[in-house]
Design an enzyme around this catalytic site. Structure first.
Site, PDB file in Angstrom:
ATOM      1  CG  LEU A 422      -1.825  -1.217   1.380  1.00 61.26           C
ATOM      2  CD1 LEU A 422      -2.394  -1.286   2.795  1.00 61.26           C
ATOM      3  CD2 LEU A 422      -2.941  -1.177   0.357  1.00 61.26           C
ATOM      4  CB  CYS A 506       0.614   1.052 -10.592  1.00 61.59           C
ATOM      5  SG  CYS A 506       0.524   2.698  -9.844  1.00 61.59           S
ATOM      6  CE  LYS A 545      -2.087  -5.821  -5.838  1.00 62.70           C
ATOM      7  NZ  LYS A 545      -2.916  -4.840  -6.573  1.00 62.70           N
ATOM      8  CG  HIS A 575      -7.296  -4.765  -8.047  1.00 58.87           C
ATOM      9  ND1 HIS A 575      -6.828  -3.523  -7.664  1.00 58.87           N
ATOM     10  CD2 HIS A 575      -8.595  -4.796  -7.664  1.00 58.87           C
ATOM     11  CE1 HIS A 575      -7.803  -2.834  -7.102  1.00 58.87           C
ATOM     12  NE2 HIS A 575      -8.889  -3.591  -7.104  1.00 58.87           N
ATOM     13  CG  ASN A 608      -6.146  -6.901  -4.336  1.00 56.97           C
ATOM     14  OD1 ASN A 608      -5.777  -5.942  -4.993  1.00 56.97           O
ATOM     15  ND2 ASN A 608      -6.447  -6.777  -3.061  1.00 56.97           N
ATOM     16  N   GLY A 609      -9.360  -7.448  -3.972  1.00 56.91           N
ATOM     17  CA  GLY A 609     -10.425  -6.489  -4.214  1.00 56.91           C
ATOM     18  C   GLY A 609     -11.617  -6.666  -3.287  1.00 56.91           C
ATOM     19  CG  ASP A 610     -14.346  -4.559  -3.587  1.00 54.60           C
ATOM     20  OD1 ASP A 610     -13.606  -3.574  -3.421  1.00 54.60           O
ATOM     21  OD2 ASP A 610     -15.057  -4.705  -4.593  1.00 54.60           O
TER      22      ASP A 610
END
Length: 768
Positions: A422, A506, A545, A575, A608-610
């Site tokens: 992060l 990103c 990623k 993601h 990945n996500g939520d």
């Protein structure tokens, strides 16, 4: 509950009292009417509108704030600021100062009592500084004590850990130090090295500054793959004219598709584009995508070994090698052999190169991208006249180049709680907090490859690792295979990490515009080059990623997932959003499941996500057993105790006092990391405020009609069960500053703060 609300005059009553009054502004009154309307909706209707269903007895009208475009209006202000701002005169154009004048002012500021020499501050002895009067900082101890801010409450974090304080007189807890305590510099350095790893060595930094750092593994791999830096990109396409490829005057492809290789007298020319091993062949879909032709019928690669080839007019390659030249020239033929040439092909099929050396491979250095191949009409047949295979010994620097993918060190992510890398908020103190609360895998903040290769200390600080992080990786971001491969080799040599993650998702504009991050999703062959070069250059596992795609509605990871493992990636984190979506709408987990089911067995897939509760984690794991694990990002920022919830399989109705203890741990870790002097205290405060801009989105479990909370829910204004809980629920920067003052003392005069990050998913009502 009802009796606690009138007592809000103490801790955080100001926002509540302002919000309960009727405003003269029609906009504010309309907001109050909307709040009353929302209170009349059922919990199911609120959830459908992505509004958190807070119990009605805890709701309150939204606080009234002055409408101003200035983002710092929520910052801490003093009485009379409004009057001053109204009567503020027009700014006067000041004369621009010269560089010499600015330098002189900086020198004078350092000599002031506020900047005490570090050596003098540690020892308390003016004569301890080796520079004496030539020191750039002040040696006036009395002047420093006169202007020093008051000490903070509590004890020095370094003394609590059983070691001496490395800041001495400048420590904001110096009152707890013993009188006459002298701190040896050697002891201080040893103490820091025991707790934190991956510091930047000064000698390494000087080599990076002077561009004298050597990268033998990465450079050899880049030569083997025929990859070159961005400065030479595109030269090969400019040289491809009328079926000819010219590079350094070494290779000439005639009209029949044959290559003429001319060795110079010194025989120090390296020749050959990339030799494709059988397991490294690109997928048929990507070859069609990049070249526009079907490669499905191409079966055999012709390799000429242990010699330099000279192609005659019949299309055959005669090998000539001098005794002085112990090199190996190899190139690939991309055309199918004719039926009458099959017998020749059987004779010329190369032997297995079990003991051949990559450093012995000599190839003409063609400035070309690996996706550029010879045209279809090019034909070549090679006749191997040299049957002796010479065994060479690998140099020590090249032994890892022969390491097979299955022999690389592996890391198992299955069922491990992975804290996502992060930016800004995922610093070392925050990762320590998450480790205490149950995180298994941690990863440093994203670092740019070019900045690391330039030896920037601020970028190398992102690679720091605490001793409590038992499974730790670093995340890097780069646009070209040479920079990424050299960075990976540099990290493996000078840092202690368990894996290296390459960010290819990103969405930030400044990163994408440089060709890195999500921009790589539009260039699959560039992705292939980056992954291959970096994974082959080191023994450390390399993970990637990505996002589902670049443009919304055009997912493409499912067509690449089968190749990630063949290219050398150990794991891939997907993601569930595109670059265009940023963080708006909900993550597409069904697509993540599809990719996980299509992945090869040697590639671990993480979603990945939520992920915001243990139910989200459990549902994803049960819906797709092929999923190795889930990476948790914003969910950990809003409530870092999510790792405890997942491990204990419960919804933790955490109290405000328990949350305050977590903040105290963060402050203590921050002072140990950034320092206990004034500069370290303010740095800790800054990152604490950045974190509080996320934690205010958490709604306690006991206040919700529907649990668990979803990450896209927008919380209404509400009272907490006590004053502190109400203060923690405020989205005002002034209230965040008040929380920081409870932990780090009063802020300096003129202090303002505005959060750096702002999520799109939190600003729109139509999320999900």
């Amino acid at each position: 509950m009802q009796t606690a609300r009138p007592e809000m005059d103490g801790l955080s009553s100001e926002p509540a009292l302002k919000g309960s009054t009727i405003s003269d502004n029609p906009t504010d009154n309309s907001q109050m009417i909307q709040a009353q309307t929302k209170a009349q909706l059922s919990p199911e209707e609120l959830v459908a509108k992505a509004i958190a269903p807070v119990k009605r007895e805890f709701l309150r009208p939204p606080p009234v704030r002055p409408s101003n475009n200035n983002t710092n209006t929520d910052s801490l202000t003093t009485d009379g600021d409004d009057a001053v701002s109204e009567s503020k005169p027009a700014p006067i154009l000041q004369e621009k100062k010269s560089k010499r004048q600015l330098k002189r002012e900086r020198h004078q500021e350092r000599k002031s009592g506020a900047h005490l020499c570090n050596v003098v501050a540690k020892s308390g002895n003016v004569s301890s500084c080796p520079y004496k009067d030539k020191c750039r900082f002040s040696h006036d101890v009395e002047a420093f004590k006169a202007q020093k801010l008051a000490d903070l409450e509590g004890s020095c974090p370094f003394l609590d850990n059983g070691g001496p304080c490395p800041y001495g007189l400048s420590c904001r807890f110096s009152g707890t130090h013993h009188d006459g305590d002298v701190v040896p510099a050697v002891t201080t350095t040893a103490k820091k090295n025991n707790s934190e790893l991956n510091g930047l060595n000064k000698d390494v930094q000087k080599l990076l500054w002077k561009n004298k750092m050597k990268f033998p593994k990465a450079d050899n791999i880049l030569k083997l793959l025929g990859l070159h830096g961005p400065g030479k990109k595109g030269k090969s396409m400019d040289n491809v004219k009328d079926g000819q490829i010219l590079a350094n005057g070494c290779v000439d492809v005639d009209g029949n598709g044959c290559r003429n290789v001319a060795l110079e007298a010194n025989n120090e020319v390296e020749c050959s584009p990339k030799v494709l091993e059988e397991e490294d062949k690109p997928d048929e879909a990507y070859v069609q995508l990049e070249k526009g032709k079907d490669m499905g019928n191409e079966k055999d690669d012709q390799i000429v070994a242990n010699g330099a080839g000279i192609v005659d007019g019949n299309g055959c390659c005669n090998l000539a090698s001098e005794a002085k030249n112990e090199v190996e020239c190899s190139y690939e033929a991309l055309e199918d052999l004719k039926p009458d040439e099959e017998s020749v092909a059987d004779e010329l099929r190369p032997l297995k190169r079990a003991k051949s050396s990559v450093s012995d491979v000599c190839s003409v250095e063609v400035d070309s991208d690996p996706s550029v191949h010879i045209k279809d009409e090019d034909k070549s047949c090679v006749q191997n006249e040299q049957t002796t295979v010479t065994e060479h010994t690998l140099p020590d620097t090249d032994k890892s180049l022969k390491l097979h993918l299955c022999e690389k060190k592996l890391i198992d992510f299955r069922d491990k709680l992975y804290l996502a890398p992060l930016t800004t908020v995922g610093n070392l103190p925050f990762r320590r907090v998450c480790k205490v609360l149950g995180a298994d895998v941690t990863c440093g903040e994203m670092a740019m490859c070019t900045n690391l290769l330039q030896g920037q200390a601020s970028e190398w600080a992102l690679l720091r690792r605490h001793s409590s992080e038992d499974l730790f990786g670093v995340q890097i971001c780069g646009a070209y295979p040479d920079t990424v491969a050299r960075t990976v080799e540099l990290i493996e040599k000078h840092c202690t990490v368990d894996f290296v993650d390459i960010n290819m998702g990103c969405p930030i504009d400044i990163v994408v515009n440089k060709g890195a991050g999500s921009a790589l999703l539009t260039k699959p062959m560039r992705m292939k080059s980056v992954i291959e070069a970096s994974s082959r250059a080191v023994d450390t596992p390399v993970t990637i990623k990505v996002r589902t795609g670049y443009f919304e509605g055009k997912n493409r990871i499912d067509s690449l997932i089968e190749d990630f493992g063949n290219w050398g990636a150990t794991a891939v984190t997907i993601h569930g959003r595109t670059r265009q979506q940023r963080y708006s709408k909900l993550a597409d987990w069904e697509y993540i499941y599809t990719c996980a089911r299509a992945a090869p067995h040697n590639l671990q897939v993480l979603g990945n996500g939520d992920v915001f509760s243990y139910l989200d984690w459990s549902n994803h794991k049960s819906n797709c057993p092929e999923l190795s694990s889930c990476m948790i990002g914003r969910g950990a920022l809003i409530k870092p105790w999510i790792f405890t919830e997942i491990k204990e399989k419960r919804h933790w109705d955490i109290s405000s006092g328990e949350r305050l203890e977590i903040l105290k741990d963060y402050v203590r870790f921050g002072l140990e990391h950034w320092g206990s002097d004034t500069r370290g205290v303010e740095t800790t405060r800054h990152f604490l405020l950045e974190w509080l801009s996320y934690t205010c989105r958490y709604i306690p479990v006991g206040l919700l009609d529907v649990i668990p909370q979803r990450i896209n829910w927008r919380p209404p204004s509400y009272f907490g069960r006590d004053d502190l809980e109400t203060l923690m629920a405020s989205d005002s920067a002034a209230d965040w500053i008040r929380i920081s003052e409870m932990l780090l003392g009063k802020v300096p005069a003129g202090f303002t703060f505005s959060p750096k990050h702002k999520s799109n998913a939190y600003d729109r009502a139509e999320n999900g």
